[in-house]
Design a protein around this motif. Structure first.
Motif, PDB file in Angstrom:
ATOM      1  N   ASP A 181     -79.994  19.014 -32.664  1.00  0.00           N
ATOM      2  CA  ASP A 181     -80.836  20.119 -32.216  1.00  0.00           C
ATOM      3  C   ASP A 181     -79.939  21.287 -31.806  1.00  0.00           C
ATOM      4  O   ASP A 181     -79.209  21.187 -30.812  1.00  0.00           O
ATOM      5  N   PRO A 182     -79.948  22.397 -32.529  1.00  0.00           N
ATOM      6  CA  PRO A 182     -79.049  23.505 -32.192  1.00  0.00           C
ATOM      7  C   PRO A 182     -79.365  24.153 -30.851  1.00  0.00           C
ATOM      8  O   PRO A 182     -78.532  24.876 -30.300  1.00  0.00           O
ATOM      9  N   ALA A 183     -80.561  23.918 -30.297  1.00  0.00           N
ATOM     10  CA  ALA A 183     -80.925  24.477 -29.002  1.00  0.00           C
ATOM     11  C   ALA A 183     -80.522  23.583 -27.841  1.00  0.00           C
ATOM     12  O   ALA A 183     -80.781  23.922 -26.693  1.00  0.00           O
ATOM     13  N   ASN A 184     -79.908  22.456 -28.135  1.00  0.00           N
ATOM     14  CA  ASN A 184     -79.484  21.540 -27.077  1.00  0.00           C
ATOM     15  C   ASN A 184     -78.168  22.048 -26.481  1.00  0.00           C
ATOM     16  O   ASN A 184     -77.132  22.003 -27.147  1.00  0.00           O
ATOM     17  N   PRO A 185     -78.178  22.515 -25.235  1.00  0.00           N
ATOM     18  CA  PRO A 185     -76.956  23.104 -24.675  1.00  0.00           C
ATOM     19  C   PRO A 185     -75.927  22.081 -24.214  1.00  0.00           C
ATOM     20  O   PRO A 185     -74.827  22.455 -23.807  1.00  0.00           O
ATOM     21  N   PHE A 186     -76.266  20.815 -24.265  1.00  0.00           N
ATOM     22  CA  PHE A 186     -75.384  19.798 -23.721  1.00  0.00           C
ATOM     23  C   PHE A 186     -74.497  19.141 -24.774  1.00  0.00           C
ATOM     24  O   PHE A 186     -73.677  18.288 -24.454  1.00  0.00           O
ATOM     25  N   MET A 227     -90.358  17.345 -27.977  1.00  0.00           N
ATOM     26  CA  MET A 227     -89.109  17.652 -27.295  1.00  0.00           C
ATOM     27  C   MET A 227     -88.391  18.882 -27.836  1.00  0.00           C
ATOM     28  O   MET A 227     -87.749  19.603 -27.077  1.00  0.00           O
ATOM     29  N   ARG A 228     -88.489  19.159 -29.105  1.00  0.00           N
ATOM     30  CA  ARG A 228     -87.784  20.319 -29.658  1.00  0.00           C
ATOM     31  C   ARG A 228     -88.361  21.618 -29.091  1.00  0.00           C
ATOM     32  O   ARG A 228     -89.574  21.767 -28.956  1.00  0.00           O
ATOM     33  N   ASP A 229     -87.488  22.533 -28.743  1.00  0.00           N
ATOM     34  CA  ASP A 229     -87.856  23.845 -28.213  1.00  0.00           C
ATOM     35  C   ASP A 229     -88.546  23.785 -26.863  1.00  0.00           C
ATOM     36  O   ASP A 229     -89.105  24.778 -26.404  1.00  0.00           O
ATOM     37  N   SER A 230     -88.542  22.625 -26.226  1.00  0.00           N
ATOM     38  CA  SER A 230     -89.181  22.529 -24.914  1.00  0.00           C
ATOM     39  C   SER A 230     -88.292  23.074 -23.805  1.00  0.00           C
ATOM     40  O   SER A 230     -88.779  23.384 -22.722  1.00  0.00           O
ATOM     41  N   LEU A 231     -86.987  23.210 -24.069  1.00  0.00           N
ATOM     42  CA  LEU A 231     -86.068  23.661 -23.028  1.00  0.00           C
ATOM     43  C   LEU A 231     -86.429  25.057 -22.534  1.00  0.00           C
ATOM     44  O   LEU A 231     -86.378  25.337 -21.338  1.00  0.00           O
ATOM     45  N   SER A 232     -86.849  25.928 -23.443  1.00  0.00           N
ATOM     46  CA  SER A 232     -87.177  27.294 -23.039  1.00  0.00           C
ATOM     47  C   SER A 232     -88.363  27.334 -22.097  1.00  0.00           C
ATOM     48  O   SER A 232     -88.446  28.186 -21.209  1.00  0.00           O
ATOM     49  N   SER A 233     -89.307  26.390 -22.266  1.00  0.00           N
ATOM     50  CA  SER A 233     -90.457  26.345 -21.375  1.00  0.00           C
ATOM     51  C   SER A 233     -90.116  25.723 -20.033  1.00  0.00           C
ATOM     52  O   SER A 233     -90.577  26.174 -18.980  1.00  0.00           O
ATOM     53  N   ILE A 234     -89.261  24.707 -20.061  1.00  0.00           N
ATOM     54  CA  ILE A 234     -88.920  24.004 -18.831  1.00  0.00           C
ATOM     55  C   ILE A 234     -88.123  24.895 -17.890  1.00  0.00           C
ATOM     56  O   ILE A 234     -88.353  24.897 -16.676  1.00  0.00           O
ATOM     57  N   ILE A 235     -87.197  25.675 -18.431  1.00  0.00           N
ATOM     58  CA  ILE A 235     -86.289  26.449 -17.588  1.00  0.00           C
ATOM     59  C   ILE A 235     -86.760  27.873 -17.367  1.00  0.00           C
ATOM     60  O   ILE A 235     -86.063  28.671 -16.749  1.00  0.00           O
ATOM     61  N   LYS A 236     -87.920  28.235 -17.872  1.00  0.00           N
ATOM     62  CA  LYS A 236     -88.401  29.605 -17.757  1.00  0.00           C
ATOM     63  C   LYS A 236     -88.495  30.025 -16.295  1.00  0.00           C
ATOM     64  O   LYS A 236     -89.157  29.372 -15.489  1.00  0.00           O
ATOM     65  N   GLY A 237     -87.824  31.112 -15.964  1.00  0.00           N
ATOM     66  CA  GLY A 237     -87.878  31.627 -14.605  1.00  0.00           C
ATOM     67  C   GLY A 237     -86.883  30.993 -13.656  1.00  0.00           C
ATOM     68  O   GLY A 237     -86.825  31.362 -12.481  1.00  0.00           O
ATOM     69  N   HIS A 238     -86.072  30.056 -14.128  1.00  0.00           N
ATOM     70  CA  HIS A 238     -85.106  29.392 -13.266  1.00  0.00           C
ATOM     71  C   HIS A 238     -83.695  29.917 -13.544  1.00  0.00           C
ATOM     72  O   HIS A 238     -83.409  30.429 -14.617  1.00  0.00           O
ATOM     73  N   ALA A 239     -82.834  29.736 -12.593  1.00  0.00           N
ATOM     74  CA  ALA A 239     -81.415  30.100 -12.717  1.00  0.00           C
ATOM     75  C   ALA A 239     -81.243  31.546 -13.170  1.00  0.00           C
ATOM     76  O   ALA A 239     -80.418  31.868 -14.017  1.00  0.00           O
TER      77      ALA A 239
END
Length: 279
Positions: free
Chosen positions: A152-157, A234-246
């Protein structure tokens, strides 16, 4: 002699050495051997073929990632044929163990027998095919999920450098946890070597405890199921989970990390290529 034993699980090589040395290997060492060899295989072959060693992964790439379907049969044939050739080499390496087992009246096709060097056989007391089916399904699903997360290219880990070793460790974890039961993990690896086993050790390679269909057929549907789960949930869910954080003065933290490491640009380029190929 080469054998799987349970419990405790172990792989014993060269039990009666002419020089008086006995070499032992634990399941822990075998797991590391799987991990490192898979990582090296990916890093060696990925620049040429994409590093496909498993028909299930090739099929999933065709389903979800736009891999050309016309190439799928060629890839699967190459994977099975590669395992077949590897099996022929293994037969030559361990041919004395075959003669020794026959002389001892132990047979050939059973767990810890000479044929088990090539492909998987369950223990004689593992007659619950439902249990073996569920075990294989879980193992294949776990490995497929880890592979898909690493791709997954959007996986930052995960970086391209670490992905082969993360995938190898996924295989190792399943070896450590379930190899003493009976697992295959790869249709091509099992089918190719099982054909060799049937040629040199007899048809029991496919008929022993009616297990072979689990080793050969479960891998593909289990991997399709788990990659479908990843694609839809699970794909592309990171943008929704972290929205507004950090969030700080220079922007949102995860987005800055993904931009710095090139994940966002890579994901955009891959999406563009998929759209172009689809059109």
């Amino acid at each position: 002699m080469v054998s799987w034993e349970s419990p405790p699980p172990s792989f014993i090589l060269n039990l009666e050495s002419e020089v008086g040395l006995t070499a032992f290997g634990s399941l822990f060492q075998i797991g590391w051997a799987f991990a490192i060899s898979i990582a090296f295989a990916i890093t060696t072959c990925a620049p040429t073929s994409g590093g496909h060693f498993n028909p299930a992964i090739t099929i999933c790439f065709a389903i979800w990632q736009g891999f050309p379907w016309k190439k799928v049969p060629h890839y699967i044939f190459s994977q099975v044929f590669g395992a077949f050739v590897a099996g022929l080499i293994m037969v030559g390496m361990y041919w004395p163990e075959k003669a020794e087992s026959i002389a001892a009246g132990k047979g050939l096709a059973y767990n810890a027998g000479p044929a088990s060097i090539l492909c998987t056989f369950p223990n004689p007391n593992q007659t619950n095919l439902g249990y073996l089916f569920l075990t294989e399904s879980f193992v294949d699903s776990f490995i497929g999920l880890v592979i898909w997360a690493n791709f997954d290219p959007a996986n930052p880990f995960v970086s391209p450098v670490s992905a082969p070793f993360a995938i190898g460790l996924a295989y190792a974890a399943m070896m450590w946890g379930f190899a003493d039961i009976a697992i295959s993990t790869n249709l091509a690896r099992d089918l190719g070597t099982r054909i060799v086993t049937a040629i040199f050790f007899g048809g029991e390679a496919f008929s022993y405890l009616h297990y072979s269909w689990i080793a050969i057929l479960v891998n593909v549907p289990a991997t399709i199921f788990t990659t479908k789960y990843y694609e839809f949930l699970m794909r592309d869910s990171l943008s929704s989970i972290i929205k507004g954080h950090a969030v700080h003065e220079h922007g949102e933290g995860h987005r800055r990390h993904n931009t710095k490491t090139g994940h966002i640009e890579t994901a955009a380029a891959n999406a563009l290529r998929r759209n172009q190929s689809g059109s």
